[in-house]
Write a protein that holds these residues in place. Structure first.
Motif, PDB file in Angstrom:
ATOM      1  N   ARG A  40       0.848  -1.194   0.000  1.00  0.00           N
ATOM      2  CA  ARG A  40       0.000   0.000   0.000  1.00  0.00           C
ATOM      3  C   ARG A  40       0.887   1.248   0.000  1.00  0.00           C
ATOM      4  O   ARG A  40       1.750   1.393   0.867  1.00  0.00           O
ATOM      5  CB  ARG A  40      -0.866   0.046   1.266  1.00  0.00           C
ATOM      6  CG  ARG A  40      -1.908  -1.064   1.356  1.00  0.00           C
ATOM      7  CD  ARG A  40      -2.383  -1.209   2.781  1.00  0.00           C
ATOM      8  NE  ARG A  40      -1.258  -1.451   3.676  1.00  0.00           N
ATOM      9  CZ  ARG A  40      -1.360  -1.737   4.966  1.00  0.00           C
ATOM     10  NH1 ARG A  40      -2.526  -1.815   5.538  1.00  0.00           N
ATOM     11  NH2 ARG A  40      -0.276  -1.934   5.704  1.00  0.00           N
ATOM     12  N   VAL A  42       0.597   5.373   0.122  1.00  0.00           N
ATOM     13  CA  VAL A  42      -0.221   6.579   0.269  1.00  0.00           C
ATOM     14  C   VAL A  42       0.613   7.755  -0.227  1.00  0.00           C
ATOM     15  O   VAL A  42       1.818   7.836   0.058  1.00  0.00           O
ATOM     16  CB  VAL A  42      -0.650   6.786   1.741  1.00  0.00           C
ATOM     17  CG1 VAL A  42      -1.313   8.154   1.934  1.00  0.00           C
ATOM     18  CG2 VAL A  42      -1.600   5.664   2.170  1.00  0.00           C
ATOM     19  N   THR A  67      -3.200   5.219  -2.923  1.00  0.00           N
ATOM     20  CA  THR A  67      -4.175   6.233  -2.485  1.00  0.00           C
ATOM     21  C   THR A  67      -3.515   7.599  -2.540  1.00  0.00           C
ATOM     22  O   THR A  67      -2.437   7.795  -1.971  1.00  0.00           O
ATOM     23  CB  THR A  67      -4.646   5.949  -1.039  1.00  0.00           C
ATOM     24  OG1 THR A  67      -5.156   4.622  -0.972  1.00  0.00           O
ATOM     25  CG2 THR A  67      -5.738   6.935  -0.629  1.00  0.00           C
ATOM     26  N   VAL A  69      -3.950  11.592  -1.677  1.00  0.00           N
ATOM     27  CA  VAL A  69      -4.742  12.563  -0.906  1.00  0.00           C
ATOM     28  C   VAL A  69      -4.338  13.974  -1.339  1.00  0.00           C
ATOM     29  O   VAL A  69      -3.163  14.340  -1.248  1.00  0.00           O
ATOM     30  CB  VAL A  69      -4.508  12.412   0.619  1.00  0.00           C
ATOM     31  CG1 VAL A  69      -5.499  13.295   1.385  1.00  0.00           C
ATOM     32  CG2 VAL A  69      -4.619  10.960   1.057  1.00  0.00           C
ATOM     33  N   LYS A 107      -6.943   5.444  -5.821  1.00  0.00           N
ATOM     34  CA  LYS A 107      -8.014   6.003  -4.976  1.00  0.00           C
ATOM     35  C   LYS A 107      -7.653   7.456  -4.714  1.00  0.00           C
ATOM     36  O   LYS A 107      -6.678   7.742  -4.020  1.00  0.00           O
ATOM     37  CB  LYS A 107      -8.098   5.239  -3.648  1.00  0.00           C
ATOM     38  CG  LYS A 107      -8.572   3.828  -3.817  1.00  0.00           C
ATOM     39  CD  LYS A 107      -8.554   3.077  -2.483  1.00  0.00           C
ATOM     40  CE  LYS A 107      -8.509   1.582  -2.747  1.00  0.00           C
ATOM     41  NZ  LYS A 107      -7.222   0.948  -2.423  1.00  0.00           N
ATOM     42  N   LEU A 109      -8.527  10.825  -2.968  1.00  0.00           N
ATOM     43  CA  LEU A 109      -9.336  11.402  -1.892  1.00  0.00           C
ATOM     44  C   LEU A 109      -9.088  12.891  -1.824  1.00  0.00           C
ATOM     45  O   LEU A 109      -7.932  13.319  -1.777  1.00  0.00           O
ATOM     46  CB  LEU A 109      -8.952  10.805  -0.526  1.00  0.00           C
ATOM     47  CG  LEU A 109      -8.990   9.294  -0.353  1.00  0.00           C
ATOM     48  CD1 LEU A 109      -8.621   8.948   1.087  1.00  0.00           C
ATOM     49  CD2 LEU A 109     -10.379   8.758  -0.681  1.00  0.00           C
ATOM     50  N   LYS A 122       1.082   5.211   9.320  1.00  0.00           N
ATOM     51  CA  LYS A 122      -0.238   5.663   8.890  1.00  0.00           C
ATOM     52  C   LYS A 122      -0.267   7.189   8.879  1.00  0.00           C
ATOM     53  O   LYS A 122       0.540   7.843   9.568  1.00  0.00           O
ATOM     54  CB  LYS A 122      -1.340   5.104   9.780  1.00  0.00           C
ATOM     55  CG  LYS A 122      -1.175   5.416  11.233  1.00  0.00           C
ATOM     56  CD  LYS A 122      -2.146   4.580  12.076  1.00  0.00           C
ATOM     57  CE  LYS A 122      -1.909   4.953  13.536  1.00  0.00           C
ATOM     58  NZ  LYS A 122      -2.412   4.061  14.507  1.00  0.00           N
ATOM     59  N   ARG A 124      -2.900  10.680   9.198  1.00  0.00           N
ATOM     60  CA  ARG A 124      -4.187  11.105   9.734  1.00  0.00           C
ATOM     61  C   ARG A 124      -4.793  12.145   8.797  1.00  0.00           C
ATOM     62  O   ARG A 124      -4.080  13.000   8.260  1.00  0.00           O
ATOM     63  CB  ARG A 124      -3.995  11.704  11.129  1.00  0.00           C
ATOM     64  CG  ARG A 124      -5.101  11.342  12.081  1.00  0.00           C
ATOM     65  CD  ARG A 124      -4.686  11.537  13.540  1.00  0.00           C
ATOM     66  NE  ARG A 124      -3.577  10.669  13.944  1.00  0.00           N
ATOM     67  CZ  ARG A 124      -2.526  11.083  14.659  1.00  0.00           C
ATOM     68  NH1 ARG A 124      -2.427  12.342  15.048  1.00  0.00           N
ATOM     69  NH2 ARG A 124      -1.562  10.241  15.002  1.00  0.00           N
ATOM     70  N   LEU A 125      -6.116  12.047   8.611  1.00  0.00           N
ATOM     71  CA  LEU A 125      -6.806  12.986   7.734  1.00  0.00           C
ATOM     72  C   LEU A 125      -7.558  14.026   8.556  1.00  0.00           C
ATOM     73  O   LEU A 125      -7.920  13.766   9.718  1.00  0.00           O
ATOM     74  CB  LEU A 125      -7.802  12.232   6.836  1.00  0.00           C
ATOM     75  CG  LEU A 125      -7.185  11.159   5.938  1.00  0.00           C
ATOM     76  CD1 LEU A 125      -8.263  10.329   5.256  1.00  0.00           C
ATOM     77  CD2 LEU A 125      -6.284  11.806   4.885  1.00  0.00           C
ATOM     78  N   GLU A 130      -7.903   7.613   9.204  1.00  0.00           N
ATOM     79  CA  GLU A 130      -6.481   7.260   9.090  1.00  0.00           C
ATOM     80  C   GLU A 130      -6.279   6.387   7.860  1.00  0.00           C
ATOM     81  O   GLU A 130      -7.171   5.631   7.478  1.00  0.00           O
ATOM     82  CB  GLU A 130      -6.029   6.483  10.323  1.00  0.00           C
ATOM     83  CG  GLU A 130      -5.917   7.346  11.560  1.00  0.00           C
ATOM     84  CD  GLU A 130      -5.410   6.559  12.775  1.00  0.00           C
ATOM     85  OE1 GLU A 130      -5.005   7.212  13.726  1.00  0.00           O
ATOM     86  OE2 GLU A 130      -5.427   5.300  12.746  1.00  0.00           O
ATOM     87  N   LEU A 131      -5.104   6.493   7.275  1.00  0.00           N
ATOM     88  CA  LEU A 131      -4.770   5.626   6.139  1.00  0.00           C
ATOM     89  C   LEU A 131      -3.457   4.913   6.437  1.00  0.00           C
ATOM     90  O   LEU A 131      -2.418   5.577   6.605  1.00  0.00           O
ATOM     91  CB  LEU A 131      -4.587   6.461   4.868  1.00  0.00           C
ATOM     92  CG  LEU A 131      -5.813   7.161   4.275  1.00  0.00           C
ATOM     93  CD1 LEU A 131      -5.373   8.098   3.150  1.00  0.00           C
ATOM     94  CD2 LEU A 131      -6.799   6.123   3.742  1.00  0.00           C
ATOM     95  N   TYR A 133      -0.093   2.661   5.552  1.00  0.00           N
ATOM     96  CA  TYR A 133       0.739   2.522   4.344  1.00  0.00           C
ATOM     97  C   TYR A 133       1.921   1.596   4.606  1.00  0.00           C
ATOM     98  O   TYR A 133       2.329   1.409   5.757  1.00  0.00           O
ATOM     99  CB  TYR A 133       1.246   3.889   3.873  1.00  0.00           C
ATOM    100  CG  TYR A 133       2.187   4.595   4.841  1.00  0.00           C
ATOM    101  CD1 TYR A 133       1.732   5.599   5.678  1.00  0.00           C
ATOM    102  CD2 TYR A 133       3.551   4.252   4.924  1.00  0.00           C
ATOM    103  CE1 TYR A 133       2.588   6.250   6.566  1.00  0.00           C
ATOM    104  CE2 TYR A 133       4.412   4.899   5.801  1.00  0.00           C
ATOM    105  CZ  TYR A 133       3.920   5.893   6.618  1.00  0.00           C
ATOM    106  OH  TYR A 133       4.771   6.521   7.500  1.00  0.00           O
TER     107      TYR A 133
END
Ligand SMILES: Cc1cc2nc3c(=O)[nH]c(=O)nc-3n(C[C@H](O)[C@H](O)[C@H](O)COP(=O)(O)OP(=O)(O)OC[C@H]3O[C@@H](n4cnc5c(N)ncnc54)[C@H](O)[C@@H]3O)c2cc1C
Length: 432
Positions: A40, A42, A67, A69, A107, A109, A122, A124-125, A130-131, A133
């Protein structure tokens, strides 16, 4: 070596060469076969670095879970934004969406990454989510050191002064200020000391505003207040353009560092070391540093401003597992902070991450390149180009002797190349 090992070796050689060639030769031919996810990734920031990394991880890695962001709904390009200020292009011409990346399986976002938990792997949004990675890419661009200029922060907050050094609403607002300025008025622009994003960008901006005044407000003036001792990119070509096209309109003043700003809308005052300058429109490009998230994530370890990276992988030298791209990095010698270079960083990182996720070493010999086009009139363009090869002894990219160069003179053919360059790089990064 059996056939499987031979295939793997060729694939990895191709990936290494792909990073070197900017990936253009590889579209579709080196993607990993579909299968279980190899990891994964991010990505924070969907600009030149982040969006390119998302696309190439999908294209070269195939089964990487990606992903992206990005705080904005769409991508707005800084390259070509000076033409919007000059009235030669519209915002729609420099705005693109992320649908191409979504179609590739990225993805996307819309949101803000507020914190990075490197130990817990990980992010934080802003909304509280949380995502997790396996590898994180951070390509946040720059943020501004507004405190370096007295009175700047409140002037920016109120909109009396604009930087327009991130394309978007500020580009629209500065164009509106220029349109509202009286004929006979003064547009002053303050350039910070290097390093800042896009070395030729301010001089292109001066030309674009002057090109607008020449036609629409022939008595208006452009005053360039440069904190540096001379023009920082394509010097002779810009100086020639100032003289040939904008004599009597554009005045260039080196060694004029902005110390303080004051005044009200339409009557701004720029305080320099020895004198004050009055301007109807004052455009301040503030000194810059790596974007805020790089700082809060503990990535900033060079001059308290920039992020040091391992150039073979773009991995941070401060925090393992986090790769940093683009303007936020502490540049290698003679490496510009440009969209083209961020795009190249992304390809080095994408190829490296695909290898690292599978427990293999990254390419030892990456090569990157850069071309920066600058409009000096609505049609005439100049360029500077360079190639940078990783030097294993010095562990950095170094310019390749004899590569690159600058235009012989401004010309309209390069005007067409510049617009094609923009369309091509937007296509390359956003899959549009
Ligand atoms: C006027 C001007 C003209 C230019 N012309 C050229 C040119 O002709 N050629 C060229 O090559 N370069 C040019 N540049 C430079 C180029 O725009 C930058 O070098 C390039 O954008 C850097 O890419 P990046 O990925 O580092 O940052 P960016 O492209 O700025 O991308 C960063 C992204 O991260 C997002 N972001 C930041 N923090 C967060 C967070 N915490 N959460 C979510 N999202 C976040 C931002 O919204 C942004 O979209 C120009 C720049 C300017 C200002």
């Amino acid at each position: 070596m059996n056939r499987e090992q031979q295939f793997e070796l060729s694939r990895r050689r191709l990936l290494g060469a792909g990073a070197a060639l900017g990936g253009l030769a590889l579209a579709g031919c080196a993607s990993t076969p579909a299968g279980p996810s190899i990891g994964r990734v991010v990505i924070v920031g969907g600009g030149f670095g982040g969006a390119t990394a998302a696309r190439y991880l999908k294209m070269w890695g195939g089964n990487v879970d990606v992903t992206l962001v990005e705080r904005n709904a769409g991508f707005v390009s800084c390259p070509i934004s000076n033409l919007v200020l000059g009235g030669h292009k519209k915002m729609a011409d420099i705005t693109r969406d992320y649908d191409g990346l979504r179609k590739l399986g990225v993805k996307v976002l819309q949101g803000e990454v507020t914190a990075v938990d490197a130990a817990g792997k990980k992010v934080r949004l802003a909304g509280g989510g949380e995502l997790p990675y396996d590898r994180l890419i951070v390509s946040p661009g720059v943020d501004f050191m507004n405190d370096a200029v007295g009175g700047l922060q409140p002037a920016l907050d109120s909109g009396r002064i604009l930087h327009s050094w991130k394309a978007g609403p500020q580009t629209v607002a500065l164009r509106a200020q220029l349109e509202a300025m009286p004929d006979g008025g003064v547009f002053a622009m303050a350039i910070p000391k290097v390093p800042y994003r896009c070395p030729p960008g301010p001089y292109e901006r001066a030309c674009m505003v002057a090109s607008y005044f020449k036609v629409a407000k022939p008595r208006a003036k452009v005053l360039v207040l440069d904190a540096n001792p001379e023009v920082q990119s394509k010097k002779a070509l810009f100086e020639k353009a100032f003289k040939d096209h904008y004599a009597g309109i554009l005045e260039y003043r080196p060694n004029n560092e902005l110390k303080e700003v004051s005044g009200t809308s339409g009557q701004m005052v720029a305080k320099l070391e020895f004198d004050d300058v009055k301007a109807d429109v004052l455009n301040v490009i503030p000194p810059q540093r790596a974007g805020d998230i790089a700082r809060s994530a503990g990535l900033v370890n060079m001059n308290n401003r920039w992020v040091g990276v391992n150039w073979q992988t773009m991995e941070s030298t401060a925090v393992p597992g986090i790769h940093v791209l683009g303007d936020a990095t502490f540049s290698a010698p003679a490496m510009p902070k440009s969209g083209h270079m961020a795009n190249q960083h992304a390809k080095v990182a994408a190829a490296a991450i695909i290898e690292l996720l599978q427990g293999r070493p990254a390419s030892a010999t990456p090569v990157v390149m850069n071309t920066c086009y600058s409009f000096v009139t609505a049609r005439d363009v100049i360029h500077v180009a360079s190639v940078h090869q990783y030097d294993a002894t010095e562990k950095t990219f170094k310019p390749v002797a004899g590569s690159g160069g600058v235009s012989a003179g401004a010309n309209q053919i390069e005007g067409r190349y510049a617009l094609s360059w923009a369309e091509n790089i937007w296509g390359d990064m956003l899959a549009v």
